[in-house]
Design a protein around this motif. Sequence first.
Motif, short mmCIF file in Angstrom:
data_model
loop_
_atom_site.label_atom_id
_atom_site.label_comp_id
_atom_site.label_asym_id
_atom_site.label_seq_id
_atom_site.Cartn_x
_atom_site.Cartn_y
_atom_site.Cartn_z
N PRO A 92 0.75 -1.19 0.17
CA PRO A 92 -0.28 -0.14 0.06
C PRO A 92 0.47 1.27 -0.10
N ALA A 93 0.28 2.24 -0.45
CA ALA A 93 0.97 3.62 -0.36
C ALA A 93 1.03 4.16 0.86
N GLY A 94 2.32 4.56 1.31
CA GLY A 94 2.36 4.83 2.79
C GLY A 94 3.18 3.93 3.66
N ALA A 95 3.18 2.85 2.78
CA ALA A 95 4.20 1.89 3.64
C ALA A 95 5.53 2.07 3.61
N THR A 96 6.35 1.72 4.62
CA THR A 96 7.71 1.85 4.76
C THR A 96 8.53 0.70 4.29
N VAL A 97 9.53 0.65 3.37
CA VAL A 97 9.85 -0.46 2.88
C VAL A 97 11.44 -0.19 2.57
N SER A 98 12.24 -1.63 2.77
CA SER A 98 13.50 -1.65 2.58
C SER A 98 13.74 -2.20 1.06
N HIS A 99 14.79 -1.93 0.40
CA HIS A 99 15.09 -2.25 -0.85
C HIS A 99 16.60 -1.80 -1.22
N PHE A 100 16.89 -2.24 -2.46
CA PHE A 100 18.39 -2.06 -2.96
C PHE A 100 18.66 -0.91 -3.96
N LEU A 101 17.76 0.19 -4.13
CA LEU A 101 17.89 1.11 -5.03
C LEU A 101 18.32 2.56 -4.27
N GLY A 102 19.20 2.39 -3.39
CA GLY A 102 19.43 3.63 -2.89
C GLY A 102 20.26 4.56 -3.84
N TRP A 103 20.86 5.53 -3.48
CA TRP A 103 21.75 6.51 -4.24
C TRP A 103 20.71 7.48 -4.95
N ARG A 104 19.79 7.55 -4.65
CA ARG A 104 18.70 8.42 -5.61
C ARG A 104 17.62 8.84 -4.66
N ASP A 105 16.97 9.93 -4.95
CA ASP A 105 15.75 10.39 -4.34
C ASP A 105 14.63 9.59 -4.46
N TYR A 106 14.27 9.03 -5.45
CA TYR A 106 13.09 8.15 -5.53
C TYR A 106 13.76 6.94 -6.45
N ALA A 107 12.85 5.92 -6.08
CA ALA A 107 13.10 4.62 -6.85
C ALA A 107 11.80 3.85 -7.23
N VAL A 108 11.58 3.42 -8.60
CA VAL A 108 10.53 2.65 -9.12
C VAL A 108 11.00 1.33 -9.01
N LEU A 109 10.28 0.57 -8.33
CA LEU A 109 10.72 -0.86 -8.01
C LEU A 109 9.54 -1.96 -8.16
#
Length: 341
Positions: A92-109
């Motif tokens: 859902p929108a609003g969820a806090t998630v971890s992932h591997f696309l750092g080094w950018r403000d926004y990530a599409v995953l």
Amino acid sequence: MTTTTRLTGREVRLVERPHGEPRLDQFALVHTEVPEPGDGQVLVRNLWMSVDPYMRGRMDDAPSYIPPFRLGAALEGGAVGEVIASRDPAIPAGATVSHFLGWRDYAVLNAPDVTVVDTTLAPPAAYLGALGTTGLTAYAALTRVAPVRRGDTVFVSAAAGAVGIVAGQLARRLGAVKVIGSAGGPDKAARLVTDFGFDVGLDRRKGPIGPQLAQAAPGGIDVYLDNVGGDHLEAAIDAARIGGRFALVGAISQYNATEPVHGPRNLYTAYSKELTLRGLLVNSYFPLFPEWIEQAAGWLADGSLREEQTVVSGLEQAPAALLGVLRGANIGKMLVRLEEG
Ligand SMILES: NC(=O)c1ccc[n+]([C@@H]2O[C@H](COP(=O)([O-])OP(=O)(O)OC[C@H]3O[C@@H](n4cnc5c(N)ncnc54)[C@H](OP(=O)(O)O)[C@@H]3O)[C@@H](O)[C@H]2O)c1
């Protein structure tokens, strides 16, 4: 749900491969238009990103267990963020998630590439530190790869770093009677004892580590968690008792090397001491995440596990943070707190 306005964000790209220690001018901060998430994708605004020594290896164009960063493309790495648009029913929108696309403000995953984290258990940044791959590395090292047994003497190198601080405290919890750490500088060495539960803090900058370790552990060591390689690994082999167990986790003393490095000169004593030297890649231990997080979140909450962070503010400071972690500028986990672009 779809976004209605086009976002622009910033990303940090690698523009030149380093030879030896990286330089700031080998990175570039670039403004980009953020794509809309497609079906099954989420758009994440990154809040925190992890800065890790292994990233140095990905800056080289060399065969490794993980592909090199591409020149002219954004770097990658662990991050935690907020889902601001979702086209997948599971996230859902609003969820806090971890992932591997750092080094950018926004990530599409793609949705399977994000993990929803429970911010009622711990703050978001903890999922990059004690509750992330950092903590899992220490846990896997000291419970699976070089298991600590009651009564052991344990040595941890880079002990004031992210993995090291968790490892020292975990070694004690697993029954070690003596926990020795090494760090760079007198202040860090002192804090190992005053703040992080080590019995002895060695200062690698004061002089050779071998004599310091021999003095700290006159009866020898049973377990060594190696974050450093080189002189530290050699010292630990010298200090090992018969049947000693080593978790080979990292070799940061060699990451900026420009010449081939020599192995430990005393490796031959591993056979007469019947040592076990075993490497670890944390990715192989991801199935342990649930059991680790359940325990470690409880310890963080009751204060029996202490986390430490060195926080740098702003995506534009991320390259400096990476250079810093390679030089020992951090205590605990090196993190970048992102601001909106
Ligand atoms: N195998 C895996 O899956 C895995 C997973 C996570 C991490 N790692 C490895 O574990 C190690 C620690 O990672 P981390 O994320 O926790 O980083 P960290 O320990 O927080 O940061 C690196 C630390 O290494 C120390 N260091 C730098 N140059 C050194 C040198 N020449 N000799 C001795 N120490 C030096 C510095 O501390 P001082 O100045 O205080 O010594 C620095 O703060 C790294 O080698 C990393 O690559 C491996």
